[in-house]
Design a protein around this motif. Structure first.
Motif, PDB file in Angstrom:
ATOM      1  N   LYS A 129       0.850  -1.180   0.000  1.00 42.26           N
ATOM      2  CA  LYS A 129       0.000   0.000   0.000  1.00 42.26           C
ATOM      3  C   LYS A 129       0.889   1.233   0.000  1.00 42.26           C
ATOM      4  CE  LYS A 129      -3.957  -2.233   1.954  1.00 42.26           C
ATOM      5  NZ  LYS A 129      -4.884  -2.361   3.033  1.00 42.26           N
ATOM      6  N   ARG A 130       0.830   1.948  -1.102  1.00 45.68           N
ATOM      7  CA  ARG A 130       1.635   3.151  -1.276  1.00 45.68           C
ATOM      8  C   ARG A 130       0.702   4.358  -1.244  1.00 45.68           C
ATOM      9  NH1 ARG A 130       4.157   3.315  -6.880  1.00 45.68           N
ATOM     10  NH2 ARG A 130       4.567   1.196  -6.281  1.00 45.68           N
ATOM     11  N   ILE A 131       1.086   5.363  -0.462  1.00 44.82           N
ATOM     12  CA  ILE A 131       0.344   6.617  -0.384  1.00 44.82           C
ATOM     13  C   ILE A 131       1.228   7.705  -0.971  1.00 44.82           C
ATOM     14  CG2 ILE A 131      -0.577   8.369   1.196  1.00 44.82           C
ATOM     15  CD1 ILE A 131      -1.345   6.094   3.112  1.00 44.82           C
ATOM     16  N   LEU A 132       0.639   8.558  -1.800  1.00 44.62           N
ATOM     17  CA  LEU A 132       1.354   9.720  -2.317  1.00 44.62           C
ATOM     18  C   LEU A 132       0.883  10.937  -1.535  1.00 44.62           C
ATOM     19  CD1 LEU A 132       3.259  11.132  -4.299  1.00 44.62           C
ATOM     20  CD2 LEU A 132       1.322  11.300  -5.890  1.00 44.62           C
TER      21      LEU A 132
ATOM     22  N   ALA B  74       0.466   2.252   5.802  1.00 45.09           N
ATOM     23  CA  ALA B  74       1.000   2.098   4.448  1.00 45.09           C
ATOM     24  C   ALA B  74       2.387   1.489   4.538  1.00 45.09           C
ATOM     25  CB  ALA B  74       1.065   3.444   3.734  1.00 45.09           C
TER      26      ALA B  74
ATOM     27  N   VAL C 233       5.154   5.712   2.024  1.00 45.05           N
ATOM     28  CA  VAL C 233       4.552   7.018   1.782  1.00 45.05           C
ATOM     29  C   VAL C 233       5.570   7.821   0.989  1.00 45.05           C
ATOM     30  CG1 VAL C 233       3.558   9.118   2.751  1.00 45.05           C
ATOM     31  CG2 VAL C 233       3.240   6.930   3.939  1.00 45.05           C
TER      32      VAL C 233
ATOM     33  N   TYR D 152       0.185   2.511  -9.077  1.00 52.23           N
ATOM     34  CA  TYR D 152      -0.325   3.775  -8.573  1.00 52.23           C
ATOM     35  C   TYR D 152      -0.519   3.708  -7.064  1.00 52.23           C
ATOM     36  CZ  TYR D 152      -1.222   4.350 -13.497  1.00 52.23           C
ATOM     37  OH  TYR D 152      -1.064   4.422 -14.849  1.00 52.23           O
ATOM     38  N   PRO D 153      -0.541   4.865  -6.421  1.00 55.97           N
ATOM     39  CA  PRO D 153      -0.807   4.868  -4.979  1.00 55.97           C
ATOM     40  C   PRO D 153      -2.247   4.445  -4.694  1.00 55.97           C
ATOM     41  CG  PRO D 153      -0.683   7.112  -5.836  1.00 55.97           C
ATOM     42  CD  PRO D 153      -0.316   6.207  -6.960  1.00 55.97           C
TER      43      PRO D 153
END
Length: 159
Positions: free
Chosen positions: A6-9, A31, A34, A60-61
């Motif tokens: 889980k990637r957060i931008l 996440a 980040v 994608y995030p």
């Protein structure tokens, strides 16, 4: 079942706000990664894998946390570009802003924002807000297929 990356931008030009947001997300393990960018131009370069980010990991995030008042390319323009792109528009965008101005709120929803959160002034309220946003968008919300980055492949050893 394999755990998804889980990637957060996080698109935030205030170093203080970015640190608070990172601490709140980290404290709750919301996440695996980040990614922080400091202006709208960097954000678009990251999302479209160009410039300094042309070699970043694919995918994608799971959510974009977007400040509105950004240098170079402002947050409204970033939001407009993402939500007008057939591929990017499925990525949830949460505006995190200090703006309580009704025109900003209305414009964000017209452009397709998924949530609009006014940053509380009080430290504890701010951290609680970020925890709630992160918990919902990174854990509870079910993103469409392709919104999450693919699982990383093990690097082959090079001699």
């Amino acid at each position: 079942m394999k755990e998804e990356l889980k990637r957060i931008l996080l698109i935030e030009d205030s170093a203080n706000d970015a640190e608070l947001i990172l601490a709140a997300l980290s404290e709750n393990h919301l996440a695996n990664e980040v990614v922080v960018v400091r202006d709208g131009e960097e954000a678009l370069d990251y999302l479209y894998r160009r410039g300094l980010f042309r070699l970043r990991m694919e995918g994608y995030p799971v959510v974009v946390l977007l400040d509105l008042k950004l240098p170079k390319v402002d947050g409204l323009e970033v939001l407009a570009q993402l939500k007008s792109d057939p591929v990017m528009r499925v990525i949830p965008v949460v505006v995190l802003t200090s703006s309580r101005e009704e025109p900003d709120l209305v414009r964000c929803y017209e452009l397709g924002v998924n949530a609009y959160v006014v940053k509380p002034v009080d430290y504890h309220d701010f951290v609680d807000s970020i925890k709630g946003v992160g918990l919902f968008w990174a854990v509870i919300n079910q993103p469409p297929v392709g919104a999450l980055p693919p699982a990383p492949h093990p690097q082959k050893e090079r001699n």
